[in-house]
Motif scaffolding. Structure first.
Motif, PDB file in Angstrom:
ATOM      1  N   MET A 117      -4.045  38.800   4.886  1.00 22.97           N
ATOM      2  CA  MET A 117      -4.313  37.584   5.661  1.00 22.97           C
ATOM      3  C   MET A 117      -4.845  37.885   7.060  1.00 22.97           C
ATOM      4  O   MET A 117      -5.603  37.090   7.633  1.00 22.97           O
ATOM      5  CB  MET A 117      -3.028  36.747   5.729  1.00 22.97           C
ATOM      6  CG  MET A 117      -3.269  35.265   5.909  1.00 22.97           C
ATOM      7  SD  MET A 117      -4.554  34.597   4.832  1.00 22.97           S
ATOM      8  CE  MET A 117      -3.577  33.994   3.474  1.00 22.97           C
ATOM      9  N   VAL A 152      -8.375  37.822   6.771  1.00 14.29           N
ATOM     10  CA  VAL A 152      -8.956  36.470   6.700  1.00 14.29           C
ATOM     11  C   VAL A 152      -9.075  35.893   8.115  1.00 14.29           C
ATOM     12  O   VAL A 152     -10.076  35.255   8.461  1.00 14.29           O
ATOM     13  CB  VAL A 152      -8.108  35.543   5.795  1.00 14.29           C
ATOM     14  CG1 VAL A 152      -8.714  34.143   5.746  1.00 14.29           C
ATOM     15  CG2 VAL A 152      -8.014  36.111   4.385  1.00 14.29           C
ATOM     16  N   ASP A 153      -8.053  36.135   8.933  1.00 11.94           N
ATOM     17  CA  ASP A 153      -8.114  35.652  10.323  1.00 11.94           C
ATOM     18  C   ASP A 153      -9.262  36.332  11.071  1.00 11.94           C
ATOM     19  O   ASP A 153      -9.951  35.709  11.886  1.00 11.94           O
ATOM     20  CB  ASP A 153      -6.786  35.914  11.040  1.00 11.94           C
ATOM     21  CG  ASP A 153      -5.683  35.007  10.498  1.00 11.94           C
ATOM     22  OD1 ASP A 153      -6.017  34.072   9.729  1.00 11.94           O
ATOM     23  OD2 ASP A 153      -4.506  35.231  10.824  1.00 11.94           O
ATOM     24  N   LEU A 182     -11.957  37.318   9.665  1.00  4.26           N
ATOM     25  CA  LEU A 182     -13.152  36.676   9.115  1.00  4.26           C
ATOM     26  C   LEU A 182     -13.452  35.370   9.859  1.00  4.26           C
ATOM     27  O   LEU A 182     -14.605  35.104  10.242  1.00  4.26           O
ATOM     28  CB  LEU A 182     -12.927  36.421   7.614  1.00  4.26           C
ATOM     29  CG  LEU A 182     -13.852  35.487   6.846  1.00  4.26           C
ATOM     30  CD1 LEU A 182     -15.286  35.982   6.902  1.00  4.26           C
ATOM     31  CD2 LEU A 182     -13.423  35.398   5.389  1.00  4.26           C
ATOM     32  N   VAL A 183     -12.417  34.565  10.105  1.00  7.31           N
ATOM     33  CA  VAL A 183     -12.606  33.303  10.844  1.00  7.31           C
ATOM     34  C   VAL A 183     -13.076  33.601  12.269  1.00  7.31           C
ATOM     35  O   VAL A 183     -13.978  32.934  12.797  1.00  7.31           O
ATOM     36  CB  VAL A 183     -11.286  32.486  10.874  1.00  7.31           C
ATOM     37  CG1 VAL A 183     -11.418  31.274  11.783  1.00  7.31           C
ATOM     38  CG2 VAL A 183     -10.906  32.048   9.474  1.00  7.31           C
ATOM     39  N   ASP A 184     -12.488  34.619  12.865  1.00  7.85           N
ATOM     40  CA  ASP A 184     -12.843  34.999  14.231  1.00  7.85           C
ATOM     41  C   ASP A 184     -14.326  35.417  14.286  1.00  7.85           C
ATOM     42  O   ASP A 184     -15.072  34.984  15.164  1.00  7.85           O
ATOM     43  CB  ASP A 184     -11.948  36.158  14.678  1.00  7.85           C
ATOM     44  CG  ASP A 184     -12.002  36.348  16.177  1.00  7.85           C
ATOM     45  OD1 ASP A 184     -11.928  35.334  16.899  1.00  7.85           O
ATOM     46  OD2 ASP A 184     -12.158  37.502  16.618  1.00  7.85           O
TER      47      ASP A 184
END
Lengths: 439, 167
Positions: free
Chosen positions: A45, A48-49, A51-53
């Protein structure tokens, strides 16, 4: 290492190609594969964070700003009727020349390319303008569709080009230099297109029938060019001149380009609220579509690097005992094959993380390669079975047009692009001369 | 229910005009900035930061509307050759996939936005902006994309994909 580099590369690239083939919108195909990629290679995860960043950071950058601005410029140019004025003026100047409408397509389309950043808009505009008249005059299909298809794609190479901005910012190449590097090759390509038309008419005089046309007087022609074409020089100056002179960055010149079209439209009394709204809405649609793909694929190159796939692919590619020109040819073949099935932005997203380090390692100039890549991308717009311009052309072409006929009409012009790539390889200064002047 | 649906539709279309206004403002802001710089006035410090964020915001505003009108570029030449039943099934599966992807990322973006707000994070550019802003824009944009995909999935109307590109 979780898996071998080739397994990682096959997983990432294969999954994206598979999702695209299943019809998943490109942006979401990249986002989906990236989620899986970061979970495998970058720590669950937390990945994933990350990736969002990355996704939020990918778009908040000044280098992408010319993209929507070039789109607004082109859309305003078409919706305010300025494009029609230019075309009518050029039409007056041509007289009764045999194959006049085919030459007009190349001349007008090249001029449009210097005023608009979108090959889609360019092709659609040329198609809807020229096809009815050419069909009525008895032009053969290949003389109608070939020049329109070919010239429509010029907008990708001749500045302002939205694709050049995207390529420059994604590959971290100087966007201003890449934009002006496309000018001379684009003009050479236009000349090659004119030569193709001339040869086609010489080989088959019935392909483009001559017809008597009331010839405008010299003063009428001069007036039409002065009133309707010369003022467009302001737009060209704002977009190309300001960068060449070093007075403005590509972003700033794009903003001046928008304002110059607005000012011209206002002077011609054709600036309406409806035209502005249509232009902005059209620009937002294309911008959001392109930027979401960039947002979606922002982490892709990182995952490739993190998994060892980039380094593995580079080592594998440079291990071959072949010349750097053979390697360049291989890269071009990959682009052309991908272009048969994929849109240009997806191709850039998939290939740039590998191609740019490889090109640098092989000692090619990145700006020069940017122009060659733009040519390959332009060419791929017209290659069957999925070249996008083929479909645009089928939409606006003469009734009963088949994909095979459109592709056959495009073939001589594709050969021109290949010839130009050869010339650029022999004489890189064709592309690098202008950026060198601008310093 | 009809009121909620109308309000929701209103939000999607209002965002389109917000996005358009942002693009227009970007053009004007940059020109004013360059002119002020060249006439010896000090330009507005926030221009570059606001313009940079406008790119993300315009994308967030336009993306859900594009889902609705099938404007996101897709390569659909192969699936279109499937028999109608299989094609319908494939469209529903890919729509569900997109809804899931957008939903997961919107959720994580919202979590990151809340964390950034709690910690008082800032993004230092030409002006200082709240650190949660970029995450919040991603959360809203992708969140609405997810609801649009779900709407398409349950309304049975397959999104018409578009084969298009830049240039």
């Amino acid at each position: 290492m979780l898996m071998a580099w080739w397994e990682a590369a096959a997983l990432m690239i294969g999954a994206i190609m598979a999702l695209m083939a299943l019809g998943v919108p490109v942006a979401f195909a990249f986002l989906g594969v990236n989620i899986v990629g970061v979970i495998i290679f970058m720590g669950g995860m937390a990945g994933v964070d990350q990736l969002v960043d990355n996704a939020s950071g990918a778009l908040t950058t000044f280098t992408l700003v010319p993209v929507p601005l070039f789109m607004i410029m082109g859309e305003l140019f078409f919706h305010t009727g300025l494009a029609m004025r230019v075309f009518d003026a050029l039409d007056k100047g041509m007289g009764g020349l045999k194959g006049r409408l085919s030459y007009m397509t190349v001349g007008g389309g090249t001029l449009f390319a210097t005023l608009s950043g979108s090959s889609l808009a360019n092709t659609a505009m040329l198609g809807s303008l020229m096809v009815p008249d050419m069909t009525k005059r008895g032009y053969k299909k290949h003389m109608i569709m070939g020049p329109i298809l070919a010239t429509g794609g010029l907008a990708m190479i001749i500045p302002p080009s939205t694709l050049a901005v995207l390529l420059g910012s994604l590959a971290r190449i100087d966007v201003g230099a890449l934009l002006i590097a496309g000018l001379v090759p684009g003009l050479i390509l236009a000349c090659l297109y004119i030569a193709v038309i001339r040869i086609q008419i010489a080989r088959d005089p019935d392909a483009a029938p001559g017809y008597a046309k009331e010839r405008a007087s010299a003063s009428e022609i001069a007036r039409a060019l002065l009133v309707n074409v010369a003022p467009m020089g302001l737009v060209v100056f704002c977009v190309i001149g300001l960068i060449l002179l070093g007075w403005a960055t590509p972003t700033e010149s794009a903003a001046f380009g928008v304002v110059s079209v607005v000012v011209l439209a206002a002077l011609y009394r054709s600036l309406t609220f409806a035209a502005i709204a249509k232009a902005l809405k059209g620009s937002l649609a294309v911008t959001a579509m392109m930027f979401l793909i960039i947002l979606g694929s922002s982490t892709f190159s990182q995952i490739l690097a993190f998994s060892g796939a980039t380094q593995g692919l580079l080592a594998w590619a440079t291990d071959f005992e072949i010349s750097r020109y053979a390697m360049l040819l291989a890269l071009l073949v990959i682009l052309i094959v991908l272009g048969m099935f994929m849109d240009q932005l997806s191709m850039m997203m998939l290939t740039l993380p590998i191609f740019i380090p490889l090109i640098t390692q092989l000692g090619f100039d990145p700006i020069w390669f940017g122009v060659v890549m733009l040519l390959a991308l332009e060419l791929s717009l017209s290659t069957p079975p999925f070249g996008m311009l083929l479909f645009v052309m089928m939409g606006v072409g003469p009734p009963g047009t088949t994909l095979g006929q459109v592709a056959a009409a495009a073939a001589p012009y594709i050969a021109c692009s290949l010839l130009l790539i050869g010339l650029l390889t022999l004489f890189p200064q064709i592309a690098l001369f202008l950026p060198g002047l601008a310093g | 229910m009809a009121v909620i649906r109308r309000a929701y539709d209103g939000v999607i279309f209002a965002l389109v005009w917000v996005g358009c206004a942002m693009l227009a403002s970007v053009s004007l802001l940059i020109v004013v900035d360059v002119v002020m710089r060249n006439v010896g006035q000090s330009p507005f410090a926030g221009t570059s930061a606001l313009v940079e964020y406008a790119m993300l915001a315009a994308t967030a505003c336009g993306a859900p509307w594009l889902v609705r009108r099938g404007g996101h570029v897709a390569v659909d030449g192969l699936v279109k050759r499937l028999p109608p039943a299989a094609y319908g099934l494939m469209v529903r599966a890919t729509t569900a996939f997109c809804a899931g992807v957008a939903g997961v990322l919107a959720w994580r973006a919202a979590v990151l936005a809340l964390q950034a707000a709690e910690r008082g994070q800032v993004d230092i550019r030409s002006i200082t902006l709240p650190g949660y802003l970029a995450y919040a824009l991603v959360a809203v944009g992708l969140g609405l994309c997810a609801t649009e995909f779900l709407r398409l999935l349950f309304s049975g109307g397959p999104p018409k994909a578009q084969h298009g590109s830049a240039g």
